[in-house]
Write a protein that holds these residues in place. Structure first.
Motif, mmCIF file in Angstrom:
data_model
loop_
_atom_site.group_PDB
_atom_site.id
_atom_site.type_symbol
_atom_site.label_atom_id
_atom_site.label_comp_id
_atom_site.label_asym_id
_atom_site.label_seq_id
_atom_site.Cartn_x
_atom_site.Cartn_y
_atom_site.Cartn_z
ATOM 1 N N LEU A 102 -9.984 -3.378 4.315
ATOM 2 C CA LEU A 102 -10.597 -2.062 4.371
ATOM 3 C C LEU A 102 -9.725 -1.143 5.215
ATOM 4 O O LEU A 102 -9.643 -1.281 6.431
ATOM 5 C CB LEU A 102 -12.002 -2.165 4.983
ATOM 6 N N GLN A 103 -9.039 -0.205 4.533
ATOM 7 C CA GLN A 103 -8.162 0.724 5.224
ATOM 8 C C GLN A 103 -8.968 1.881 5.803
ATOM 9 O O GLN A 103 -9.754 2.521 5.099
ATOM 10 C CB GLN A 103 -7.102 1.267 4.266
ATOM 11 N N LEU A 104 -8.747 2.127 7.093
ATOM 12 C CA LEU A 104 -9.445 3.211 7.774
ATOM 13 C C LEU A 104 -8.658 4.507 7.669
ATOM 14 O O LEU A 104 -7.520 4.524 7.207
ATOM 15 C CB LEU A 104 -9.686 2.834 9.237
ATOM 16 N N PRO A 109 -2.046 6.991 14.873
ATOM 17 C CA PRO A 109 -1.231 5.812 14.529
ATOM 18 C C PRO A 109 -0.771 5.006 15.735
ATOM 19 O O PRO A 109 -0.732 3.770 15.690
ATOM 20 C CB PRO A 109 -0.047 6.415 13.764
ATOM 21 N N THR A 110 -0.418 5.679 16.826
ATOM 22 C CA THR A 110 0.134 4.973 17.988
ATOM 23 C C THR A 110 -0.932 4.530 18.991
ATOM 24 O O THR A 110 -0.602 3.934 20.013
ATOM 25 C CB THR A 110 1.144 5.882 18.709
ATOM 26 N N GLN A 111 -2.181 4.835 18.699
ATOM 27 C CA GLN A 111 -3.257 4.459 19.604
ATOM 28 C C GLN A 111 -3.655 3.001 19.390
ATOM 29 O O GLN A 111 -3.840 2.562 18.255
ATOM 30 C CB GLN A 111 -4.482 5.359 19.376
ATOM 31 N N GLY A 152 -3.610 1.953 15.503
ATOM 32 C CA GLY A 152 -4.149 2.800 14.460
ATOM 33 C C GLY A 152 -3.368 2.739 13.168
ATOM 34 O O GLY A 152 -3.957 2.764 12.075
ATOM 35 N N ASP A 153 -2.031 2.663 13.240
ATOM 36 C CA ASP A 153 -1.257 2.638 11.996
ATOM 37 C C ASP A 153 -1.528 1.366 11.203
ATOM 38 O O ASP A 153 -1.554 1.389 9.961
ATOM 39 C CB ASP A 153 0.240 2.812 12.277
ATOM 40 N N GLU A 154 -1.764 0.244 11.879
ATOM 41 C CA GLU A 154 -2.094 -0.988 11.157
ATOM 42 C C GLU A 154 -3.457 -0.869 10.480
ATOM 43 O O GLU A 154 -3.627 -1.272 9.324
ATOM 44 C CB GLU A 154 -2.096 -2.179 12.112
ATOM 45 N N LEU A 155 -4.430 -0.284 11.177
ATOM 46 C CA LEU A 155 -5.765 -0.144 10.598
ATOM 47 C C LEU A 155 -5.768 0.803 9.399
ATOM 48 O O LEU A 155 -6.567 0.641 8.477
ATOM 49 C CB LEU A 155 -6.743 0.363 11.657
ATOM 50 N N GLN A 156 -4.846 1.775 9.404
ATOM 51 C CA GLN A 156 -4.799 2.714 8.288
ATOM 52 C C GLN A 156 -3.951 2.198 7.125
ATOM 53 O O GLN A 156 -4.298 2.424 5.955
ATOM 54 C CB GLN A 156 -4.252 4.066 8.768
ATOM 55 N N ASN A 157 -2.887 1.506 7.409
ATOM 56 C CA ASN A 157 -1.968 1.090 6.341
ATOM 57 C C ASN A 157 -2.240 -0.325 5.817
ATOM 58 O O ASN A 157 -1.975 -0.603 4.651
ATOM 59 C CB ASN A 157 -0.523 1.183 6.844
ATOM 60 N N ILE A 158 -2.721 -1.193 6.698
ATOM 61 C CA ILE A 158 -3.075 -2.549 6.268
ATOM 62 C C ILE A 158 -4.591 -2.671 6.164
ATOM 63 O O ILE A 158 -5.117 -3.132 5.159
ATOM 64 C CB ILE A 158 -2.512 -3.593 7.250
ATOM 65 N N GLY A 159 -5.279 -2.244 7.211
ATOM 66 C CA GLY A 159 -6.727 -2.232 7.172
ATOM 67 C C GLY A 159 -7.343 -3.387 7.941
ATOM 68 O O GLY A 159 -6.657 -4.254 8.489
#
Length: 757
Positions: free
Chosen positions: A685-687, A692-694, A716-723
């Motif tokens: 689940l991508q957020l 991104p750097t947080q 944050g970048d992992e949660l958005q790009n990988i999820g």
């Protein structure tokens, strides 16, 4: 000469008007040869050049033309600001005026403009309200060449919102003559192409806000309501989304009306692929007499533009409603979590039964007890007593004030249900004033839900109902009112209005509704009102001006609510959506869903309960108490955060959504599984919206006991790009895998985000 503010630039010589902020530009001009207004551009912000003439295009086409020997003066082939049908334009127009001779031939030409700070104050008609100097309004006045009539077009823009607010005022400057206004829309937008999908929200009772998306066709596509209310069937909202647009990307235009009565939203594509978007009061049975020295003000339409897909459009609307429509006293103020007795008792209650529920509510740390339908007259079913707003002493022998006092002494606030616009035939009011019932006295009046509609176009009716309601509200400590409206208007006729003014009934009716709201909040300024109309039958921007929240649907089933609340989020903020946890099997669809899932859906709204908490097990009560504690902790996030739709319940078995507050860097994610598939695939689940750097602490919450199931630190970048990886790693854990709790139908998972530093 150029007149310029930080929001509006006017080239007075070339007569170009440019409304702009950091997000959007809106440009139109006066056509020099004919003095009428041409739409030039609406979209993402562009740099203001010295001259916009290069944006004008004309072709010689077979047509009727305004000017002799000028084959490019046909209004049919010019994109217009506020068009009139028939004067060389054969598309449907924004207005229609009937003159004394019976004709509809108008010619309104540009006369002048004015720029004012702030916004137009439309009195009791709902309107955008700006609380600082962040807004400016452009008013362009058009003069009819055949009469003393004027049209004032209003455009409001602010520094903060990607929206333009539009309305029109029709002014009769004559001292002697009257004119008939048969069509008066609030918004017209002509776009240069037709590569869009139409998105709208349709439905019916118990299944409101259903999202539909389909390509435009050549011709007309319309949504409307002629029911006396904005309706369950069509919400007064429509969007034009570029065919390649998504939730995240692409150009989207959205439009909604700050109005709760009959409306028309229409898209017309001509044979040259020009798209006309129109929105305003429905012209069906509309005929407003512009008497000498009178005005008619249309409702405000809100026009949004996003180049970041549907999410950008929705967030623009949500921010606008939150900051400029809803009364600011309720926007950030924590609201009490309520218990409503309706699905617990229906009409079968007495004081002892109600106080038993209230005592249990106090034990659970709820904040508000709401007494729903059945407390007045002799109301033991839905076929009596509406309009007789006196306490039923058979059910409440000590009176309403005693019950409210007992509830208050428990530490709970007290709320009450009304249906002020309706009347039952067995009441003193109906016997004394039969002429106050909507309908022709010599013709059949149909009933709906065993009730009839009061004529709120008559000020005496509104005053009489206000007096009854005020007496009740003064008699007890009542801090909340649920205002219901359970049937539509049919056989529209007012004995108060003369024959030649019957076309004004529907608009005068809804203005009467607004007037009663105004009287109530003026007399009781701390009263929190939740609107309801058989659920979401009048959930619109007009009502939100007076009632800061609305009952989204009578359907409280968690699975159905995924669709209803998802659809409502297209434009309305979460804090406006009444959403409750109810009993199972659900009273509307008979489905059994886990208590945790019911709460995980209702959390993304106002949150409350609508079930008999005196009949629950100790385990269920403990779970509800944990839910309430958690709901209180995330309420500021629900009220202030931005909402992201991550997966749609209309297309996915695993819908999901997210709220994120960029100031506190906190978030809440709801993930739901409708049906449990065999041997499911891996899922992530991508957020969205994160820094991104947080580095965030990602925690899965067990809503049953408000404990942590798992926690990890993720950027944050992992949660958005990988999820979020929703499948667990069972390498070398075969025994654990085969003994794991199996997921079920109607399951939910809840995740929290917090910054680690």
């Amino acid at each position: 000469m150029t007149t310029s503010t930080n929001l509006i630039t006017v080239d007075e010589q070339a007569k170009f008007f440019h409304l702009h902020n950091e997000q959007i530009s809106y440009i139109f001009r006066v056509i020099p040869e004919i003095g009428q207004l041409e739409q030039v551009y609406f979209g993402p912000v562009i740099t203001t050049p010295l001259d916009f003439h290069h944006l004008i295009s004309r072709e010689f086409r077979p047509s009727n033309n305004q000017l002799i020997d000028d084959g490019t003066s046909s209004l049919e082939h010019i994109r217009q600001e506020y068009p009139c049908f028939g004067t060389t334009d054969f598309r449907q127009g924004a207005y229609a005026i009937r003159y004394a001779s019976g004709d509809y031939i108008s010619e309104f030409k540009y006369q002048q403009f004015a720029i004012t700070s702030g916004y137009p104050d439309l009195g009791e008609l709902p309107h955008a309200r700006y609380h600082d100097e962040s807004a400016a309004t452009l008013t362009v006045t058009l003069q009819d060449q055949y009469s003393p009539l004027q049209i004032q077009l209003h455009y409001t823009i602010s520094t903060k919102n990607a929206v333009i607010i539009r309305s029109a005022t029709f002014v009769n400057t004559s001292n002697t003559d009257s004119y008939h206004l048969d069509r008066a829309l609030s918004l017209n937008l002509d776009l240069p192409d037709a590569d869009y999908d139409l998105i709208h929200l349709h439905g019916a009772w118990a299944k409101e806000m259903q999202v539909e998306r389909r390509p435009l066709m050549t011709g007309r596509m319309a949504i409307d309501s002629d029911r006396g209310a904005s309706s369950h069937q069509h919400n007064p909202f429509l969007a034009l989304a570029a065919t390649d647009s998504t939730e995240k990307d692409g150009l989207v235009y959205g439009a909604t009306l700050l109005y709760s009565g009959n409306f028309l939203g229409q898209v017309e594509v001509d044979n040259y692929d020009v798209t006309r978007l129109s929105l305003g009061i429905s012209p069906t049975q509309f005929d407003w007499t512009l008497t000498p020295q009178s005005k008619f003000q249309t409702p405000e339409a809100v026009l949004a533009c996003s180049h970041t897909g549907l999410t950008g459009m929705s967030q623009a609307f949500q921010q606008f409603f939150r900051e400029h429509v809803i009364d600011q006293k309720w926007v950030d103020q924590p609201k009490p979590i309520l218990i409503n007795n309706w699905e617990a008792t229906y009409f079968d209650f007495d004081e002892a039964k109600l106080l038993k529920i209230a005592r249990q509510a106090k034990q659970l740390d709820l904040g508000l007890f709401v007494l729903d339908d059945g407390w007045f007259g002799k109301r033991d079913s839905d076929n009596s007593s509406l309009g007789n707003w006196t306490v039923d002493h058979h059910k409440l022998p000590a009176g309403l004030s005693h019950l409210a006092s007992e509830v208050n002494q428990l530490g709970l606030k007290f709320g009450l249900w009304f249906e002020p616009e309706m009347i039952s035939l067995d009441t003193p009011l109906a016997a004394e004033h039969p002429e106050w019932i909507v309908g022709h006295p010599q013709k059949r009046r149909s009933q709906g839900r065993n009730q009839y509609v009061l004529d709120f176009s008559n000020p005496d009716v509104v005053s009489a109902i206000f007096e009854q309601m005020a007496a009740i509200l003064h008699s007890a400590a009542i801090s909340y009112v649920k205002w219901d409206m359970n049937r539509y208007i049919s056989e529209a006729f007012s004995t108060y209005l003369p024959a030649e003014r019957q076309g004004e009934f529907y608009h005068r009716y809804i203005m009467g509704v607004y007037h009663l709201y105004h009287l109530l909040i003026t007399e009781f300024p701390e009263l929190l009102i939740e609107s309801c109309a058989g659920g979401g039958g009048r959930f619109d921007g007009g009502i939100l001006y007076y009632a800061s929240q609305g009952w989204t649907s009578d359907d409280t089933d968690a699975v159905e609510r995924l669709k209803i609340q998802y659809g409502a989020s297209m434009l309305y903020p979460l804090q406006s959506m009444g959403s409750h946890v109810s009993a199972v099997p659900n009273h509307q669809v008979g489905r059994r869903t886990p208590l945790s899932t019911r709460a995980a859906v209702a959390l993304f709204g106002t949150f409350g309960y609508e079930l008999d908490i005196t009949k629950l097990t100790a385990t269920e009560l403990a779970e509800i108490k944990a839910q309430i504690q958690f709901a209180k902790s995330v309420q500021p996030l629900i009220q202030k955060g931005k909402f992201y739709r991550l997966a749609s319940p209309f297309t996915s078995n695993r819908p999901a959504w997210e709220v994120y507050d960029s100031e506190t860097k906190t978030g809440l994610i709801g993930y739901y599984q409708i049906l449990n598939p065999a041997n499911p695939s891996y899922h992530r689940l991508q957020l969205r919206g994160l820094v991104p750097t947080q580095k965030y602490q990602l925690t899965e919450i067990n809503l049953s006991n408000n404990t942590i199931l798992s926690t990890e630190e993720v950027f944050g970048d992992e949660l958005q790009n990988i999820g979020i990886i929703l499948n667990k790693d069972y390498t070398n854990k075969a025994a654990e895998y085969w003994q794991r709790p199996q997921p079920t139908d109607f399951a939910s998972r809840l995740f929290q985000l917090k910054p680690t530093e």
